[in-house]
Design a protein around this motif. Structure first.
Motif, PDB file in Angstrom:
ATOM      1  N   CYS A 223      -2.265   3.303  -4.526  1.00 30.96           N
ATOM      2  CA  CYS A 223      -1.631   2.630  -5.655  1.00 30.96           C
ATOM      3  C   CYS A 223      -2.718   2.117  -6.588  1.00 30.96           C
ATOM      4  N   ASN A 224      -2.310   1.791  -7.806  1.00 31.87           N
ATOM      5  CA  ASN A 224      -3.280   1.390  -8.825  1.00 31.87           C
ATOM      6  C   ASN A 224      -3.792  -0.036  -8.635  1.00 31.87           C
ATOM      7  N   LYS A 225      -3.217  -0.788  -7.708  1.00 31.23           N
ATOM      8  CA  LYS A 225      -3.663  -2.161  -7.478  1.00 31.23           C
ATOM      9  C   LYS A 225      -4.513  -2.293  -6.211  1.00 31.23           C
ATOM     10  N   HIS A 226      -4.067  -1.673  -5.104  1.00 29.82           N
ATOM     11  CA  HIS A 226      -4.742  -1.831  -3.818  1.00 29.82           C
ATOM     12  C   HIS A 226      -5.554  -0.609  -3.389  1.00 29.82           C
TER      13      HIS A 226
ATOM     14  N   PHE B  53       0.858  -1.179   0.000  1.00 28.02           N
ATOM     15  CA  PHE B  53       0.000   0.000   0.000  1.00 28.02           C
ATOM     16  C   PHE B  53       0.892   1.225   0.000  1.00 28.02           C
ATOM     17  N   ALA B  54       0.492   2.285  -0.655  1.00 28.98           N
ATOM     18  CA  ALA B  54       1.279   3.519  -0.704  1.00 28.98           C
ATOM     19  C   ALA B  54       1.260   4.185   0.674  1.00 28.98           C
TER      20      ALA B  54
ATOM     21  N   VAL C 203       6.320   9.693  -0.713  1.00 28.95           N
ATOM     22  CA  VAL C 203       5.550   8.450  -0.724  1.00 28.95           C
ATOM     23  C   VAL C 203       6.515   7.274  -0.851  1.00 28.95           C
ATOM     24  N   ARG C 204       6.242   6.213  -0.099  1.00 29.40           N
ATOM     25  CA  ARG C 204       6.998   4.961  -0.203  1.00 29.40           C
ATOM     26  C   ARG C 204       6.020   3.862  -0.609  1.00 29.40           C
TER      27      ARG C 204
END
Length: 129
Positions: A113-116, A30-31, A52-53
């Protein structure tokens, strides 16, 4: 009896009016917002330098956005992150000209993020007037 139900309905934590930043995943899947620096411009707008990490893995899974919210969860501004940062972690990107009403003294900055989607650590930021 009906009065008590109405009172319970409006005092229930389900209807809490404040954004909750304490409920998040610390996984870098997760970002995670790691740092935010803010500055107010002469025209009254704000600049946000947001770090951001995230475990970016190319276009299939990367941090793609951060946003500024008021404490009720209303979006005040955002920055789209246009590409993966596989070899640059954490990374910092800025956005200026964010209009924040003068009565607001604290905001939340969160990333996704684009996935979660959202779900990583957000930061509460005090605005120094």
């Amino acid at each position: 009896m009906i009065i008590w139900l109405i009172i319970l309905l409006f005092t229930s934590p389900v209807f809490s009016s404040e954004f909750n930043i304490d409920n998040y995943s610390s996984s870098i899947e997760f970002a995670q917002v790691t740092q935010v620096e803010v500055s107010k411009r002469a025209n009254g707008t704000w600049c946000f330098d947001t770090s951001v990490r995230h475990n970016d893995q190319g276009w299939e899974h990367y941090a793609d956005r951060w946003e500024v919210l008021d404490l009720q969860g209303n979006q005040l501004g955002h920055r789209i992150l246009g590409h993966p940062h596989d070899n640059e972690q954490p990374f910092t990107r800025s956005r200026c000209n964010i209009k924040i009403p003068s009565e607001i003294t604290k905001v939340v900055v969160r990333a996704k993020c684009n996935k979660h989607g959202f779900g990583g650590k957000a930061l509460l930021v005090e605005l120094n007037k």
